[in-house]
Design an enzyme around this catalytic site. Structure first.
Site, PDB file in Angstrom:
ATOM      1  CB  SER A 427       8.966   1.506  -3.603  1.00 44.47           C
ATOM      2  OG  SER A 427       8.093   0.693  -2.829  1.00 44.47           O
ATOM      3  CB  CYS A 429       7.950   0.673   1.865  1.00 41.36           C
ATOM      4  SG  CYS A 429       8.758   2.072   2.648  1.00 41.36           S
ATOM      5  CD  GLU A 431       4.816   1.106  -0.632  1.00 36.11           C
ATOM      6  OE1 GLU A 431       4.659   2.280  -0.287  1.00 36.11           O
ATOM      7  OE2 GLU A 431       5.935   0.542  -0.614  1.00 36.11           O
TER       8      GLU A 431
END
EC number: 1.17.4.1
Length: 792
Positions: A427, A429, A431
């Site tokens: 994604s 970010c 994670e």
């Protein structure tokens, strides 16, 4: 001089009246340090005739906040003034506020423009006595000043620019928005949220209970097809998701490279860069709902792609504009084979996915076989030294902090979704690790547990409570899957089939400090493991209970969990004896689980600020930081440190100035005792090897991945290479989210003469530096252990 009161009356400014209002809010504070009269003095200096009492309160709150460095109680007082100001302005009764939000008339067109859904209002009105009486308004006073201001600025719903909700109303709106008619569950969620045990993610807090409840944070896509239709269909999906304020990860490894033949037009492809510039402009144009932040897309590419070198330059500050896409974020999806070839200084072949298809569809041994077969067949477009490409990656990271580093084989090998197919990206970010295809856009709904809350007054850790709250969070996030608004149908399909959720954390560093464990201590390392064991155990148990009621998720059969293989089994790790895993495995074998994935420590920037916690799994970056408000900027000191120094009689103006002079570090301040120096090391003073080791130790209980930043004050190519190889060998899925560096404390001042250096000298300097960097990089690859010892 006069003030204008809330009812419009004018009144003379009275010093004593202001002081007494502040005095009333000082209950329970240390009055040896807190001086209401001093605040009044400063407020009076900023007044003008005709000021409103609302402005007067705002000024008093800001003034108290600026005095926080004198004593932490000023921060509490500042929040109390601001909250009591809002309480005087906003209606008290929850159901009345919800009616006002529903009945809103847009002043621009005179039309009824409800801000909450009719269904939400109906539930609230049908249960108004229970809901209204469940709310405890005093809990608004538990926010610190900056947490409250963050809520006021972005989270509380406004009517014509004026805040209409109190924080407790917002939390109840979210709880009812998620649980609908299940009032018991809504009140349970409200209490846990308002007592700060956990928080839902920002999109959930913004949109729950509204007409368009888009409650998800993350979306993952892979290109529909390597064609104009496929590229623009995917672009449209990105635009629709971005309009609904979702962060996006896109896999582009299947797009043909520069110079590749296009049969339909008998022409040649322009490659990735021009396509990514189109995506860049879409991200800029579709700014998450019209007035929020710009759209955010992370682009994932595997390093065998022919356009990889151009890809690594896209975010650089210099260079031709048409070769840059600076509003996108970039990530590498790295097969183990590349790391092995860098380590042994072998050749690396660059290919075009049109001529060498399927590389992004396989992982592990299958990938290595296919890649080697293309090399043998001579389908390669270009051969470089693997270390030459590695050098370009490190160079880009040193300059821009990116690309992110994710290890494709670890992400697939240790995924409970591996039965669906090959996972192609993460994604925005780093994670979330979920399966995508042309028919499925992966989605994740997030929440984070406030780990500081589970430290008891006896300095023990309440694992039982942590497991209990985790179970509530699982039930909430699982409900969100069914009530969510999906911006594209492919997202709905994926989320309802596999039902993944993402539980993260915030305040890990705060929990360590409250337990009196230095971040690198053996005790902190054990607690780190046990916290994530507990969250994973609680989440699996809750998901199993849901499966018992509702059946397992649709694609459960064939998944590792369906075969009795949990995340820690894939890491070959044995859990501690905190929980009975044998019993849980038996229960799962009987009922299955409702959610394919459960744990994903995300960055928690905004919600951690609301709750006053340090972000995510991160250590403190500094013990002092600057905050801006309307009346200027001022310093905030780490509240735990401030409390410790005050208790030991070590807090005074001179101490504050020393910490500022040391850029937020306390290591070189002689008066501070050693036990505090150990406890309050900043991330720049903590070995990054320990940070990576702790990431791997918790990783055995994280079935998605974690947003892991690497902090190196002054990165060199050797240190960075060591970090990456250590993380990869530890089995991390995300090796690095951002590389965070520190600007040199005393930047070298170039004099005019130095700037007028002959070009020749400049070129030779650059070459020298390149040689030095290459030598450092190679040294670290050849002497791994020694190099890690000398690295940070």
């Amino acid at each position: 001089m006069h003030v204008i009161k809330r009812d419009g009356r004018q009144e003379r400014v009275m010093f004593d009246k202001i002081t007494s209002r502040i005095q009333k809010l000082c209950y329970g504070l240390n009055m040896d340090f807190v001086d209401p009269a001093q605040i009044t003095m400063k407020v009076i200096q900023g007044l003008y005739s005709g000021v409103t009492t609302v402005e007067l309160d705002t000024l008093a709150a800001e003034t108290a906040a600026t005095l926080t460095t004198k004593h932490p109680d000023y921060a509490i007082l500042a929040a109390r003034i601001a909250v009591s100001n809002l309480h005087k302005e906003a209606k008290k009764v929850f159901s009345d506020v919800m009616e006002d939000l529903y009945n809103y008339i847009n002043p621009h067109n005179g039309k009824h423009s409800p801000m909450v859904a009719k269904s939400t209002l109906d539930i609230v009105l049908a249960n108004k006595d229970r809901l209204n009486s469940a709310i405890i308004y005093d809990r608004d006073f538990s926010y610190n000043y900056f947490g409250f201001k963050t809520l006021e600025r972005s989270y509380l719903l406004k009517i014509n620019g004026k805040v209409a909700e109190r924080p407790q109303h917002m939390l109840m709106r979210v709880s009812v928005g998620i649980h609908k008619e299940d009032i018991d569950a809504a009140i349970e969620t409200y209490n846990l949220l308002s007592e700060r045990w956990f928080t839902h993610a920002s999109p959930t807090l913004f949109n729950a209970g509204t007409n368009r409840p888009q409650l998800s944070s993350c979306f993952l896509l892979s290109m529909k097809d390597d064609s104009i239709e496929g590229i623009y269909d995917t672009l449209k999906q990105c635009a629709l998701i971005s309009k609904s304020a979702g962060g996006i990860g896109v896999a582009v490894s299947c797009i043909r490279a520069t110079g590749s033949y296009i049969a339909g037009t008998n022409g040649n492809s322009n490659g990735l860069v021009p396509m990514l510039r189109v995506y860049n402009n879409t991200a800029r144009y579709v700014d998450q709902g019209g007035n929020k932040r710009p759209g955010a897309f992370a682009i994932y590419l595997e390093p065998w792609h022919l356009d990889i070198f151009e890809f690594l330059d896209l975010k650089k500050n210099t260079g031709k504009e048409e070769q840059r896409a600076r509003d996108l974020f970039f990530a590498l999806w790295i097969p183990d084979l590349f790391m092995k070839r860098v380590e042994t200084n072998q050749d690396w072949s660059l290919m075009c996915p049109n001529e060498c298809p399927g590389l992004d569809e396989v992982w592990g041994e299958e990938f290595e076989k296919l890649y080697a077969s293309y090399e043998k067949q001579g389908r390669v477009r270009k051969v470089v030294k693997a270390q030459q490409l590695w050098y370009a990656i490190i160079e880009s990271q040193t300059e821009t902090g990116t690309p992110y580093m994710l290890y494709k084989d670890s992400c697939n090998r240790k995924s409970n979704q591996q039965n669906l197919g090959t996972i192609k990206c993460s994604s925005l970010c780093t994670e979330i690790v979920e399966y995508t295809s042309k028919d499925e856009v992966a989605v994740c709904n997030l929440a984070s547990l406030a780990l500081n809350m589970y430290v008891t007054s006896e300095h023990t850790y309440d694992f039982k409570k942590l497991a209990e709250v985790t179970k509530v969070v699982v039930r909430n996030l699982n409900k969100i899957i069914d009530i969510n608004y999906y911006p594209v149908p492919e997202a709905c399909l994926s989320n309802k089939r596999h039902r993944p959720i993402g539980i993260g954390v915030q305040g890990l560093a705060d929990a360590f400090i409250l337990m009196r464990y230095p971040f690198e201590s053996a005790e902190a390392q054990l607690l780190n493991k046990q916290i994530f064991e507990t969250i994973y155990y609680g989440a699996l148990e809750a998901s199993c209970d849901l499966a018992k009621e509702q059946g397992p998720y649709e694609t459960y059969e064939g998944s590792p969990v369906s075969k009795g293989i949990l995340q820690y089994d894939m890491w070959n790790v044995t859990p501690t004896d905190l929980w009975d895993w044998k019993l849980l495995k038996e229960k799962i074998a009987k009922y299955g689980i409702r959610n394919s994935l459960l744990i994903a420590p995300m960055p928690t920037a905004s919600t951690a600020q609301i709750l006053g916690n340090n972000e995510s799994i991160e250590p403190y970056t500094s013990n002092i930081y600057t905050r801006r408000v309307l009346s200027g900027e001022f310093q905030i000191v780490n509240p735990h440190l401030l409390k410790d120094l005050t208790e030991r009689g070590l807090w005074h103006e001179e101490m504050k100035n020393q910490i500022i002079a040391c850029n937020g570090s306390i290591q070189s301040i002689p008066e501070i005792p050693d036990d505090l120096k150990q406890l309050y090391k900043t991330v720049w003073e903590i070995s990054q090897k320990t940070v990576l080791k702790m990431a791997a130790e918790r990783g055995a209980f994280i079935d998605q991945s974690q947003s892991l930043n690497i902090h190196i004050a002054e990165p060199n190519y050797g240190k960075l290479t060591s970090m990456h190889f250590y993380g990869w060998k530890q089995g991390l899925k995300t090796g690095m989210y951002y590389l965070r560096t520190r600007p040199a404390a005393n930047p070298i001042q170039f004099t005019l003469n130095k700037e007028k250096l002959k070009d020749k000298e400049k070129v030779s300097k650059e070459e020298e530096e390149k040689e030095r960097n290459t030598a450092a990089m190679v040294c670290s690859l050849e002497n791994r252990d020694e190099c890690l010892m000398c690295g940070s």
